[in-house]
Write an enzyme that holds these catalytic residues in place. Structure first.
Site, PDB file in Angstrom:
ATOM      1  CB  CYS A   1      -0.911   0.003   1.227  1.00  0.00           C
ATOM      2  SG  CYS A   1      -1.851   1.532   1.432  1.00  0.00           S
TER       3      CYS A   1
ATOM      4  CB  CYS B   1      -3.055   5.090   6.163  1.00  0.00           C
ATOM      5  SG  CYS B   1      -4.193   3.981   7.017  1.00  0.00           S
TER       6      CYS B   1
ATOM      7  CB  CYS C   1      -0.923  -1.131   7.808  1.00  0.00           C
ATOM      8  SG  CYS C   1      -2.402  -1.827   7.024  1.00  0.00           S
TER       9      CYS C   1
ATOM     10  CD  GLN D   1     -14.222 -11.361  16.171  1.00  0.00           C
ATOM     11  OE1 GLN D   1     -13.361 -10.554  15.807  1.00  0.00           O
ATOM     12  NE2 GLN D   1     -14.420 -11.652  17.443  1.00  0.00           N
TER      13      GLN D   1
ATOM     14  CE1 TYR E   1     -17.973  -7.373  29.077  1.00  0.00           C
ATOM     15  CE2 TYR E   1     -17.229  -9.571  29.687  1.00  0.00           C
ATOM     16  CZ  TYR E   1     -17.415  -8.244  30.003  1.00  0.00           C
ATOM     17  OH  TYR E   1     -17.041  -7.777  31.241  1.00  0.00           O
TER      18      TYR E   1
ATOM     19  CG  ASP F   1     -14.902 -12.147  22.370  1.00  0.00           C
ATOM     20  OD1 ASP F   1     -13.862 -11.491  22.558  1.00  0.00           O
ATOM     21  OD2 ASP F   1     -15.365 -12.373  21.232  1.00  0.00           O
TER      22      ASP F   1
ATOM     23  CB  CYS G   1      -8.763  -8.389  20.715  1.00  0.00           C
ATOM     24  SG  CYS G   1      -9.572  -7.090  21.661  1.00  0.00           S
TER      25      CYS G   1
END
Length: 400
Positions: A84, A92, A95, A233, A262, A329, A356
């Protein structure tokens, strides 16, 4: 201390750190620190072992500063050309690892996950029946590009949509995003919207991107019709992957009780429902009204499933009946001490915990160890290729 903002440094890049950057040190004269001496620099767009030139982008005036790599003097063999053109310094901020090969990205995430668990899990490592330091972040199907099914765009003062720069509210104008299926985002980016707003973009099964739209998704052998804004997700393989983990680990007894905390639309709760059967009970606790509504519609054929609207941390003490198995979660911050204690008071035999954030996971595992639970299984997943983010799942079992 002199403000180093905009200063050019030459750095020898050290290990990866949690957050998508790498640790280096710089002496006062801007040259690399030697033998651990010098000020800590958290540098992006670099790789371990490289010698780079980097510009300081942020100096809070303490023991560290932040910098972006602008020239690579001695590249790592893991370095590749970013797919990219907007992913580099000043571009940006979505990433972190586009300049690393896909296997190297997973190695970096594995290193972060292991380091955070080693530093934060404490007694959980001693009680665990599996070596936490051997966990590996696994590849998911589909490759490192074109996997994102949802994206949040920011709109600048002129009504132009784009993505935010790293640690900034500035909006970067882009022509496409390599994480979204090829070409899907272009028609949206060509439009103009109300200034200083945000857009929820969903890519449907037909490959078209729509603003503020719902979606039809499939996982665990079922179909969900999602309202706009209902969580799902973003990686198309993760929902089925987590459902498979719960299916393998939960071991909810026939006629027993499972909690899905959750729980969103009840994806993981539907797996528990299959295990407890029609004579069992599954309670799905979720605070989002749209998720509860969508979940009830999707699981209407499972009378053993009940949705409990509310925040899980507040509902645990009054849920009835008590669980044999719990799936949790939580948001990125994790469960925290009060919620782990409240959950332990209800004495589930097993907990399948999804996280996460590796730091939050380490803290929660230490808390579970303190209330009598040990780790029986642990897996990590590269559910967010090209970024520093990852997903992990842990099986905890009550001692005694």
């Amino acid at each position: 201390m002199t403000d180093w903002t905009d200063r050019m440094l030459e750095l020898l890049v050290g290990p990866v750190a949690h957050g998508g950057h790498f640790v280096a040190r710089a002496a006062e004269d801007g040259t690399p620190g030697v033998d651990g001496d010098g000020r800590v620099v958290f540098v992006r767009h670099a790789l371990p072992g490289e010698r780079v030139r980097a510009v300081v982008t942020e100096d809070p005036g303490g023991a560290f500063c932040r910098a972006d790599t602008v020239a690579v003097l001695d590249p790592s063999p893991d370095r590749v050309e970013p797919p990219c053109p907007w992913a580099g310094p000043g571009g940006c901020g979505g990433c972190d690892f586009q300049h690393a090969s896909a296997p190297a990205q997973r190695d970096l995430k594995t290193a972060v996950l292991r380091e955070q668990l080693e530093r934060l899990a404490g007694p959980a490592a001693e009680l665990s029946t599996v070596p936490l330091h051997e966990v590996v972040v696994e590849e998911l199907p589909g490759g490192p590009l074109g996997w994102r099914t949802r994206a949040r765009l920011a709109v600048d003062d002129a009504g132009v949509p784009g993505l935010r720069a790293h640690r900034s509210h500035d909006v970067c104008e882009i022509a496409d995003c390599s994480l979204v299926p090829a070409g899907a985002l272009e028609p949206v980016l060509e439009q103009r919207f109300a200034p200083r707003t945000e857009l929820e973009v969903t890519v449907g099964a037909d490959g078209a991107a729509r603003v503020g739209a719902g979606a039809t998704v499939r996982a665990a052998g079922r179909t969900w019709e999602l309202s706009p804004g209902t969580f799902w997700q973003v990686h198309p393989a993760l929902a089925d992957t987590l459902a498979g983990v719960v299916g393998d680990w939960a071991d909810a007894p026939a006629g027993g009780v499972g909690w899905d905390l959750y729980g969103g639309v009840g994806l993981l709760g539907s797996v528990l429902a299959g295990q407890v059967g029609p004579d069992g009970r599954v309670l799905v606790v979720e605070s989002s009204r749209s998720a509860v509504r969508d979940g009830r519609a999707a699981l209407a054929d499972l009378p053993q499933v009940s949705f409990v609207p509310g925040r899980a941390e507040r509902e645990i003490a009054r849920l009835s009946p008590s669980p044999d198995v719990v799936v949790s979660d939580p948001p990125r911050a994790g469960l925290g001490a009060a919620t782990v204690r409240a959950l332990a008071d209800r004495a589930p035999r097993r907990v399948v915990h999804v996280a996460c954030d590796p730091a939050a996971l380490g803290r929660d595992l230490a808390l579970f160890a303190g209330v009598g639970y040990r780790v029986r299984a642990l897996r990590g997943f590269d559910a967010f290729p090209m970024t520093h983010h990852m997903e992990a799942a842990v099986l905890l079992e009550r001692l005694g």
